[in-house]
Write an enzyme that holds these catalytic residues in place. Structure first.
Site, short mmCIF file in Angstrom:
data_model
loop_
_atom_site.label_atom_id
_atom_site.label_comp_id
_atom_site.label_asym_id
_atom_site.label_seq_id
_atom_site.Cartn_x
_atom_site.Cartn_y
_atom_site.Cartn_z
N TYR A 105 -12.80 -17.29 -56.21
CA TYR A 105 -13.79 -18.19 -55.60
C TYR A 105 -14.37 -19.12 -56.67
CZ TYR A 105 -13.76 -14.84 -51.69
OH TYR A 105 -13.40 -14.01 -50.65
N HIS A 114 -7.19 -8.19 -53.09
CA HIS A 114 -7.48 -9.30 -52.19
C HIS A 114 -6.33 -9.58 -51.23
CE1 HIS A 114 -9.99 -13.30 -52.22
NE2 HIS A 114 -9.86 -12.80 -51.01
N SER A 122 -15.74 -13.64 -42.23
CA SER A 122 -15.77 -14.70 -41.21
C SER A 122 -16.11 -14.16 -39.83
CB SER A 122 -14.44 -15.46 -41.18
OG SER A 122 -14.24 -16.18 -42.37
N PRO A 123 -17.16 -13.33 -39.71
CA PRO A 123 -17.51 -12.80 -38.39
C PRO A 123 -18.02 -13.87 -37.43
CG PRO A 123 -19.21 -12.25 -39.96
CD PRO A 123 -18.09 -12.86 -40.75
N ARG A 129 -15.65 -18.65 -39.17
CA ARG A 129 -15.81 -19.73 -40.17
C ARG A 129 -16.86 -20.74 -39.72
NH1 ARG A 129 -12.19 -18.74 -44.04
NH2 ARG A 129 -10.39 -17.48 -43.49
N GLY A 130 -17.90 -20.21 -39.10
CA GLY A 130 -19.01 -21.04 -38.66
C GLY A 130 -18.84 -21.65 -37.29
#
Length: 326
Positions: A56, A122, A201-202, A205-206
């Site tokens: 990241y 990952h 990402s619950p 992704r917004g």
């Protein structure tokens, strides 16, 4: 203050904080001061699980999290990841033993800590037996540099193989109302083995917050511009789902995002979602969803409004999808 849940034997706040967006992916990099204030506010609210990764911001996110937790280490369950390599050919994966050790040492230095509480693979490297990767990880545990091990976006078979080498504490995979692929095989395998589940990402992704209505509204460097579900045609179909969710949320006096997040929280006491944000305002909104109790009738209504088969588009473009579910 939110309550706690257990990932295997690891106790954490019932909701975690995904820190990725503070340094990459969703548009122009955020304000570091606000990001650090968001992390501090999370700790005040009982959010103890902070999630980052070496990839990241090319290490910048770990450095940011490290600055934020300086002097607060005992309040934090610190999770980071290794295994994704970004290069000229796009996203690649590595899981060889030498690389595992190198990544761990580098993450410890960037984070400014002497141990990592939860260290994830990952992505699974198809060219390296998972037993080799997990053998190296188990050595890090024996040395005290890592306390617990996790795996991300892996298949049920790979999770079982990894668990046979060293106990898997947590699986991190995408799980939300519009991404439910882990439910048939992966979740049952985790529960059989006593592995906690950490959905990233619950909020889709917004998207499930209803704040995104046009791709053109997203910053030019926002990764969602390249995701199939945000593409022309798919976006309009998916907006209908959000509208249905918004109507249900209004009936309960909450936001669409809070209802979507409460649905993920309701999946089990072994589920600890990590919604990401870089602003205190949205953090507080997300944390409030942890206290929202849903009845069986509520859940049926939500799933009827957002049926999995109604979601248009794949999760990832082919170049990213090839590293998922190995």
């Amino acid at each position: 203050m939110i309550g706690t849940r257990k990932l295997g034997e690891l106790e954490v706040g019932a909701q975690g904080l995904g820190c990725m967006g503070m340094s990459q992916a969703y548009g122009v990099r955020g304000d570091d001061a606000e990001s650090i204030a968001t992390i501090h506010r999370a700790l005040e609210l009982g959010v103890t699980l902070l999630d980052t990764a070496d990839v990241y911001g090319a290490g910048a996110n770990e450095e940011l999290v490290g600055r934020a937790i300086a002097g607060k280490r005992d309040q934090v369950v610190l999770a980071t990841k290794f295994g994704i390599v970004l290069g000229a050919e796009g996203q690649q994966v590595r899981g060889d033993a030498a690389y595992v050790r190198q990544c761990a040492e580098d993450s410890l230095r960037r984070l400014g800590v002497d141990h990592i509480d939860l260290y994830y693979q990952h992505r699974v490297d198809p060219a390296v037996p998972v037993e080799e990767t997990w053998g190296a990880l188990s050595e890090l545990v024996a040395e005290g540099k890592v306390r617990h091990l996790g795996i991300s976006e892996a298949s049920a078979e790979t999770i079982r193989r990894a668990h046979a080498v060293h106990p898997v504490t947590a699986l991190q995979s995408e799980w939300s109302l519009w991404t439910r692929g882990i439910e048939d095989e992966v979740v049952p395998a985790c529960r059989e083995l006593g592995i906690g589940i950490v959905p990233f990402s619950p909020l889709g992704r917004g998207f499930l917050t209803g704040s995104i209505t046009k791709v053109d509204e997203l910053p030019s460097d926002d990764m969602r511009r390249n995701l199939p579900r945000f593409a022309e045609g798919n976006l309009d179909r998916n907006l209908r789902i959000v509208e249905a969710l918004r109507k249900l949320a209004a009936e309960k006096g909450v936001t669409a995002g809070q209802l979507a997040l409460a649905w993920v929280q309701s999946r089990g006491v072994d589920v600890v979602p990590i919604p990401g944000t870089k602003r205190r305002k949205y953090l507080e909104e997300n944390v409030a969803a942890a206290a929202l109790e849903l009845s069986e009738a509520d859940i049926r209504s939500i799933e009827a409004a957002v049926p999995a088969e109604a979601v248009a588009g794949e999760r990832y473009p082919a170049a990213l999808a090839r590293n998922v579910g190995k």
